[in-house]
Design a protein around this motif. Structure first.
Motif, PDB file in Angstrom:
ATOM      1  N   GLY A  15      18.847 -69.194  17.184  1.00  0.00           N
ATOM      2  CA  GLY A  15      17.695 -68.795  16.389  1.00  0.00           C
ATOM      3  C   GLY A  15      16.562 -68.221  17.222  1.00  0.00           C
ATOM      4  O   GLY A  15      15.615 -67.644  16.680  1.00  0.00           O
ATOM      5  N   GLY A  16      16.652 -68.380  18.520  1.00  0.00           N
ATOM      6  CA  GLY A  16      15.612 -67.900  19.410  1.00  0.00           C
ATOM      7  C   GLY A  16      15.769 -66.435  19.772  1.00  0.00           C
ATOM      8  O   GLY A  16      16.636 -65.730  19.240  1.00  0.00           O
ATOM      9  N   SER A  17      14.913 -66.000  20.698  1.00  0.00           N
ATOM     10  CA  SER A  17      14.887 -64.587  21.095  1.00  0.00           C
ATOM     11  C   SER A  17      14.882 -64.453  22.614  1.00  0.00           C
ATOM     12  O   SER A  17      14.403 -65.346  23.326  1.00  0.00           O
ATOM     13  CB  SER A  17      13.630 -63.902  20.537  1.00  0.00           C
ATOM     14  OG  SER A  17      13.623 -63.908  19.138  1.00  0.00           O
ATOM     15  N   LEU A  18      15.389 -63.336  23.064  1.00  0.00           N
ATOM     16  CA  LEU A  18      15.320 -62.960  24.472  1.00  0.00           C
ATOM     17  C   LEU A  18      15.145 -61.452  24.536  1.00  0.00           C
ATOM     18  O   LEU A  18      15.603 -60.728  23.639  1.00  0.00           O
ATOM     19  CB  LEU A  18      16.596 -63.327  25.228  1.00  0.00           C
ATOM     20  CG  LEU A  18      16.791 -64.749  25.739  1.00  0.00           C
ATOM     21  CD1 LEU A  18      18.154 -64.887  26.369  1.00  0.00           C
ATOM     22  CD2 LEU A  18      15.682 -65.156  26.691  1.00  0.00           C
ATOM     23  N   ARG A  19      14.521 -61.009  25.608  1.00  0.00           N
ATOM     24  CA  ARG A  19      14.403 -59.568  25.842  1.00  0.00           C
ATOM     25  C   ARG A  19      15.012 -59.241  27.191  1.00  0.00           C
ATOM     26  O   ARG A  19      14.530 -59.720  28.226  1.00  0.00           O
ATOM     27  CB  ARG A  19      12.946 -59.129  25.812  1.00  0.00           C
ATOM     28  CG  ARG A  19      12.771 -57.619  25.874  1.00  0.00           C
ATOM     29  CD  ARG A  19      11.343 -57.262  26.199  1.00  0.00           C
ATOM     30  NE  ARG A  19      11.036 -55.869  25.936  1.00  0.00           N
ATOM     31  CZ  ARG A  19      10.073 -55.183  26.545  1.00  0.00           C
ATOM     32  NH1 ARG A  19       9.316 -55.792  27.455  1.00  0.00           N
ATOM     33  NH2 ARG A  19       9.853 -53.918  26.252  1.00  0.00           N
ATOM     34  N   LEU A  20      16.062 -58.456  27.173  1.00  0.00           N
ATOM     35  CA  LEU A  20      16.681 -58.012  28.414  1.00  0.00           C
ATOM     36  C   LEU A  20      16.060 -56.693  28.858  1.00  0.00           C
ATOM     37  O   LEU A  20      15.700 -55.855  28.027  1.00  0.00           O
ATOM     38  CB  LEU A  20      18.180 -57.823  28.229  1.00  0.00           C
ATOM     39  CG  LEU A  20      18.972 -59.035  27.727  1.00  0.00           C
ATOM     40  CD1 LEU A  20      20.457 -58.708  27.700  1.00  0.00           C
ATOM     41  CD2 LEU A  20      18.698 -60.264  28.561  1.00  0.00           C
ATOM     42  N   SER A  21      15.953 -56.541  30.160  1.00  0.00           N
ATOM     43  CA  SER A  21      15.446 -55.299  30.732  1.00  0.00           C
ATOM     44  C   SER A  21      16.467 -54.749  31.721  1.00  0.00           C
ATOM     45  O   SER A  21      17.223 -55.499  32.332  1.00  0.00           O
ATOM     46  CB  SER A  21      14.126 -55.548  31.465  1.00  0.00           C
ATOM     47  OG  SER A  21      13.133 -56.036  30.597  1.00  0.00           O
ATOM     48  N   ARG A  67      19.655 -57.562  14.173  1.00  0.00           N
ATOM     49  CA  ARG A  67      19.111 -58.639  15.021  1.00  0.00           C
ATOM     50  C   ARG A  67      18.665 -58.123  16.378  1.00  0.00           C
ATOM     51  O   ARG A  67      17.703 -58.648  16.950  1.00  0.00           O
ATOM     52  CB  ARG A  67      20.177 -59.727  15.228  1.00  0.00           C
ATOM     53  CG  ARG A  67      20.638 -60.374  13.950  1.00  0.00           C
ATOM     54  CD  ARG A  67      21.539 -61.576  14.233  1.00  0.00           C
ATOM     55  NE  ARG A  67      22.761 -61.201  14.938  1.00  0.00           N
ATOM     56  CZ  ARG A  67      23.131 -61.713  16.101  1.00  0.00           C
ATOM     57  NH1 ARG A  67      22.383 -62.609  16.718  1.00  0.00           N
ATOM     58  NH2 ARG A  67      24.278 -61.329  16.658  1.00  0.00           N
ATOM     59  N   PHE A  68      19.341 -57.123  16.901  1.00  0.00           N
ATOM     60  CA  PHE A  68      19.039 -56.581  18.228  1.00  0.00           C
ATOM     61  C   PHE A  68      18.415 -55.195  18.098  1.00  0.00           C
ATOM     62  O   PHE A  68      18.735 -54.442  17.178  1.00  0.00           O
ATOM     63  CB  PHE A  68      20.306 -56.461  19.071  1.00  0.00           C
ATOM     64  CG  PHE A  68      20.917 -57.762  19.497  1.00  0.00           C
ATOM     65  CD1 PHE A  68      20.515 -58.975  18.985  1.00  0.00           C
ATOM     66  CD2 PHE A  68      21.938 -57.768  20.446  1.00  0.00           C
ATOM     67  CE1 PHE A  68      21.086 -60.168  19.382  1.00  0.00           C
ATOM     68  CE2 PHE A  68      22.529 -58.947  20.862  1.00  0.00           C
ATOM     69  CZ  PHE A  68      22.100 -60.157  20.327  1.00  0.00           C
ATOM     70  N   THR A  69      17.549 -54.877  19.059  1.00  0.00           N
ATOM     71  CA  THR A  69      16.922 -53.560  19.087  1.00  0.00           C
ATOM     72  C   THR A  69      16.942 -53.025  20.510  1.00  0.00           C
ATOM     73  O   THR A  69      16.472 -53.700  21.430  1.00  0.00           O
ATOM     74  CB  THR A  69      15.470 -53.619  18.588  1.00  0.00           C
ATOM     75  OG1 THR A  69      15.437 -54.161  17.266  1.00  0.00           O
ATOM     76  CG2 THR A  69      14.848 -52.227  18.578  1.00  0.00           C
ATOM     77  N   ILE A  70      17.460 -51.823  20.668  1.00  0.00           N
ATOM     78  CA  ILE A  70      17.459 -51.168  21.969  1.00  0.00           C
ATOM     79  C   ILE A  70      16.313 -50.167  22.017  1.00  0.00           C
ATOM     80  O   ILE A  70      15.986 -49.519  21.012  1.00  0.00           O
ATOM     81  CB  ILE A  70      18.809 -50.474  22.252  1.00  0.00           C
ATOM     82  CG1 ILE A  70      18.869 -49.958  23.689  1.00  0.00           C
ATOM     83  CG2 ILE A  70      19.088 -49.361  21.241  1.00  0.00           C
ATOM     84  CD1 ILE A  70      20.260 -49.453  24.098  1.00  0.00           C
TER      85      ILE A  70
END
Length: 129
Positions: A15-21, A67-70
């Motif tokens: 249910g959480g979020s992460l941002r990959l770079s 759910r994901f955004t690039i």
């Protein structure tokens, strides 16, 4: 020498979020379409998301749509993957990839791993349920 370096992975609850770079050492970064793939233990590499050179077109795997955004910042040679509503099945090593300009048009990004020429080392994402 081309380098793609991913960061931002880690352990997160469902249910959480992460941002990959992904930082790219590409001289003409804006000429490359970019993608994110993932590989879970014992499974094949899977397309997650892709973005065209201009960022005008984005593509998503069915399991992450909504759910994901690039996104990308061509001025900073960066591409990002914002991951929301994470599920345990999102657990995998996530890879950033770049495709040479000749492989597509300005508003295109492939969903196929063989169409990408450069790969990062990957960053682990673990989602606990």
């Amino acid at each position: 020498q081309v380098q793609l370096v991913e960061s931002g992975g880690g352990l997160v609850q469902a249910g959480g979020s992460l941002r990959l770079s992904c930082a790219a050492s590409l001289r003409t970064f804006s000429s490359y379409s970019m993608g994110w793939f993932r590989q879970a233990l014992g499974k094949e590499r899977e397309f997650v998301a892709g973005i065209s050179r201009s960022a005008g077109r984005t593509y998503y795997g069915n399991s992450v749509k909504g759910r994901f955004t690039i996104s990308r910042d061509n001025a900073k040679n960066m591409v990002y993957l914002q991951m929301n509503s994470l599920k345990s099945e999102d657990t995998a090593v996530y890879y950033c990839a770049a495709a040479e300009p000749y492989r597509g048009t300005y508003n295109y990004a492939s969903t196929r791993a063989p169409d990408y020429d450069y790969w990062g080392q990957g960053t682990q994402v673990t989602v606990s349920s």
